[in-house]
Design an enzyme around this catalytic site. Structure first.
Site, PDB file in Angstrom:
ATOM      1  N   GLU A   1      -5.423   3.031  14.302  1.00  0.00           N
ATOM      2  CA  GLU A   1      -5.887   1.722  13.841  1.00  0.00           C
ATOM      3  C   GLU A   1      -4.881   0.673  14.257  1.00  0.00           C
ATOM      4  OE1 GLU A   1      -6.224   1.964   9.596  1.00  0.00           O
ATOM      5  OE2 GLU A   1      -7.840   3.432   9.671  1.00  0.00           O
TER       6      GLU A   1
ATOM      7  N   LYS B   1      -2.301  -2.350  13.580  1.00  0.00           N
ATOM      8  CA  LYS B   1      -1.439  -2.692  12.446  1.00  0.00           C
ATOM      9  C   LYS B   1      -1.491  -4.202  12.249  1.00  0.00           C
ATOM     10  CE  LYS B   1       3.040  -1.738  10.390  1.00  0.00           C
ATOM     11  NZ  LYS B   1       3.305  -3.032   9.792  1.00  0.00           N
TER      12      LYS B   1
ATOM     13  N   GLU C   1      -5.567  -5.209   4.582  1.00  0.00           N
ATOM     14  CA  GLU C   1      -4.552  -6.216   4.864  1.00  0.00           C
ATOM     15  C   GLU C   1      -5.269  -7.560   4.971  1.00  0.00           C
ATOM     16  OE1 GLU C   1      -1.480  -4.885   5.022  1.00  0.00           O
ATOM     17  OE2 GLU C   1      -0.260  -6.433   5.969  1.00  0.00           O
TER      18      GLU C   1
HETATM   19  P1  AMP Z   1       5.657  -1.439   7.066  1.00  0.00           P
HETATM   20  O1  AMP Z   1       5.496  -2.543   6.051  1.00  0.00           O
HETATM   21  O2  AMP Z   1       6.317  -1.868   8.323  1.00  0.00           O
HETATM   22  O3  AMP Z   1       6.224  -0.178   6.450  1.00  0.00           O
HETATM   23  O4  AMP Z   1       4.193  -1.006   7.560  1.00  0.00           O
HETATM   24  C1  AMP Z   1       3.231  -0.505   6.688  1.00  0.00           C
HETATM   25  C2  AMP Z   1       2.297  -1.628   6.255  1.00  0.00           C
HETATM   26  O5  AMP Z   1       1.436  -2.017   7.307  1.00  0.00           O
HETATM   27  C3  AMP Z   1       1.353  -1.238   5.150  1.00  0.00           C
HETATM   28  O6  AMP Z   1       1.967  -1.321   3.897  1.00  0.00           O
HETATM   29  C4  AMP Z   1       0.235  -2.248   5.297  1.00  0.00           C
HETATM   30  O7  AMP Z   1       0.527  -3.399   4.535  1.00  0.00           O
HETATM   31  C5  AMP Z   1       0.287  -2.660   6.753  1.00  0.00           C
HETATM   32  N1  AMP Z   1      -0.887  -2.296   7.553  1.00  0.00           N
HETATM   33  C6  AMP Z   1      -1.417  -3.071   8.513  1.00  0.00           C
HETATM   34  N2  AMP Z   1      -2.465  -2.487   9.092  1.00  0.00           N
HETATM   35  C7  AMP Z   1      -2.631  -1.280   8.498  1.00  0.00           C
HETATM   36  C8  AMP Z   1      -3.548  -0.208   8.689  1.00  0.00           C
HETATM   37  N3  AMP Z   1      -4.501  -0.245   9.605  1.00  0.00           N
HETATM   38  N4  AMP Z   1      -3.392   0.885   7.889  1.00  0.00           N
HETATM   39  C9  AMP Z   1      -2.399   0.946   6.961  1.00  0.00           C
HETATM   40  N5  AMP Z   1      -1.517  -0.039   6.756  1.00  0.00           N
HETATM   41  C10 AMP Z   1      -1.619  -1.152   7.514  1.00  0.00           C
END
Ligand code: AMP
Length: 549
Positions: free
Chosen positions: A216, A218, A268
């Protein structure tokens, strides 16, 4: 339990910084507490009046301590604050006052009264946990109260991950042990602690770990967990605070487009331009975090929720279902509209295809991709390789950013002398020990306007001595309670004798080389959400490999 008894325990807790001792004291406290008292006691030791998702905390720890002592002793609050200034420790003040007073108030009475003040005066609505005892220590304390060791922590943690309310968990545990905890179920209206992602260094790495998986995009916005109960919609942030009033457009879209009476979904939220059918950059989305001019901002920058997971629907808990089933069901559930869509995915085991998907995401201005294990459950509260993120890299820099907690600041020199602050001492989270260990001193990246703001915020949480949960060799001019999380970029991670992150015995710790802050304070993260020592070690290892490759 008498309130003075609780104060005794708190004073004992205050005197130790050894985790095991803290756990044992908490264990004894929880054991002695009655079923009725245990939840209020847990909230009070964490300096709240309820779980994080109920916005009924007192402002800061100190205000709560002074208020509670005033109630319990019948003494004037100003007198208590004065005593605190002299003694420098609420534990000592409490001992002196409670010892002297014949007051017979119980924990429950004090708690009820505090609750009454908080809910009628409206003081505590935007509060955050500042001091208090961390969740892991409380959970281990609970286990100790029954077994004298931490063996029941996994069952306690599972229950906590599902309901996000340690008070409720403690009460059930007290009444019916682990059997009672097993009955805690996902409930609409109670946030589930969110699943988190591990990181990968390449598309190959993803394929090696997951084989066939779903990829997916991000999206970089606000993580939202949305609970729908008929027409009522509640939204929770990543740190489980309720954000419903901030995002009326998301609530409306969920009401309009989700074809189910009850559901919990996650996604998100990003600012979306309906005209161009494109997302705005992250900086624009961030403007929706404001608490004023809500209507104007909502009209100017409407949000779209890109949903990526489904936890519950029509009375059924979906967290135990495999990812692929949850995703299919989610796609079925969401109808057409501008405010809500479902994240597309590509199912593949081909590293080349993943790379292409990644490049497309980056071209769209997104952060990267997430790979998801097709047969994985929704793992509440866990960070593991069921979800793997691959983020865009920045040349000459660490691939990933580091989220650090400010634990102190150094007074400015030269140009910054006028701000009275020139650098902050930053820590990461040592999760197994529930401690904050330093990783760097950072003075780059804050603008001239931000320094005074930062100083003002930090002065509010300044403390005279090193906070109990902080381990440091380098000493700042001013210590602050671990509260504020900042996101940093750095060139690399190096070994350093003056930092305590990952330090074992006489070995040096780990430090960030040339750290610089990105943006300002990450209001969506709690100190315990900071990057962990384990992650730092992983990043260090990966960078080593890259060099030799
Ligand atoms: P990080 O904050 O860098 O640890 O990345 C994880 C975060 O990416 C999650 O907590 C979500 O807020 C965000 N995110 C964005 N797109 C997705 C997605 N497709 N699936 C899961 N999380 C996502």
């Amino acid at each position: 339990m008498r309130f003075s008894k609780l104060v005794d325990y708190l004073a004992r807790l205050d005197k130790t910084s050894k985790r095991l001792e803290m756990t044992a004291i908490l264990g004894a406290l929880f054991k002695e507490a009655s079923e009725e008292d245990v939840a209020p006691i847990i909230y009070l030791t964490q300096e709240r009046l309820g779980p994080a998702f109920e916005p009924i905390d007192f402002g800061i720890g100190e205000a709560l301590a002074a208020e509670a002592l005033a109630l319990a002793t019948g003494k004037d609050k100003t007198e208590i604050k004065k005593l605190y200034k002299e003694r420098g420790d609420y534990g000592i003040v409490a001992e002196e006052l409670c010892g002297a007073s014949s007051n017979r108030l119980t924990v429950k009475q004090v708690y009820d009264r505090l609750m009454q003040i908080a809910t009628t005066s409206g003081t505590g609505t935007v509060a955050q946990k500042t001091l208090g005892i961390g969740d892991p220590t409380v959970m281990e304390g609970l286990s100790w109260s029954k077994t004298g060791d931490k063996s029941l922590r996994p069952q306690i943690e599972r229950a906590y991950n599902v309901c996000s309310d340690l008070g409720q968990v403690a009460q059930l545990f007290k009444a019916g042990g682990v059997e009672a905890l097993a009955k805690i179920k996902v409930t609409v209206g109670k946030p589930v602690r969110m699943a988190l992602a591990e990181r990968a260094k390449s598309a190959e790495d993803i394929v090696t770990r997951l084989g066939m998986c779903a990829i997916e995009k991000k999206f970089d916005g606000f993580r939202c967990q949305v609970h729908k109960q008929s027409e009522q919609v509640r939204i929770f942030s990543r740190n489980l605070e309720e954000t419903t009033t901030m995002f009326p457009d998301i609530a409306k879209a969920v009401r309009d487009q989700v074809k189910a009476k009850t559901a919990i979904l996650e996604g998100e939220a990003l600012a979306y331009d309906v005209e161009t059918a494109e997302f705005h950059p992250f900086q624009v989305t961030m403007q929706r975090k404001r608490k004023y001019d809500l209507e104007a901002m909502t009209a100017k920058f409407p949000l779209r929720l890109v949903a990526f997971d489904l936890l519950y629907v029509e009375g059924k808990d979906f967290t135990g279902q495999p990812y692929s089933k949850r995703h299919d069901m989610l796609a079925e559930l969401v109808g057409q509209g501008d405010g809500l869509s479902v994240a597309d995915h590509l199912v593949t085991q081909d590293a080349k295809e993943i790379e292409k998907y990644f490049d497309d995401a980056v071209t769209l201005g997104l952060e990267g991709i997430l790979a998801k294990r097709l047969d994985s459950k929704y793992q509440a509260g866990a960070r593991n390789f069921n979800w793997i993120k691959l983020k865009r890299s920045y040349q000459g820099q660490l691939t990933d950013t580091v989220d650090g907690v400010v634990v102190g600041y150094l007074r400015g020199r030269g140009m910054r002398a006028r701000f009275g602050i020139g650098a902050v001492l930053v820590a990461v989270y040592d999760q197994p020990n529930d401690r904050f260990v330093t990783i760097g001193k950072i003075g780059t990246g804050f603008s001239d306007e931000k320094w005074p703001q930062l100083r003002e915020l930090l002065d509010k949480v300044a403390v005279e001595h090193k906070p109990a949960r902080v381990d440091a060799v380098m000493l700042p001019d001013v210590w602050v309670e671990p509260k504020y999380v900042i996101e940093m970029r750095a060139d690399e991670i190096t070994r350093s004798p003056i930092h305590t992150a990952g330090k074992v015995g006489d070995e040096p710790g780990y430090a960030l080389r040339f750290p610089r802050v990105i943006g300002f304070i990450r209001v969506d993260k709690k100190p315990e959400d900071a990057t962990t020592v384990k992650e730092i070690l992983g990043m260090f290892k990966k960078q080593g490999k890259k060099k030799t490759a």
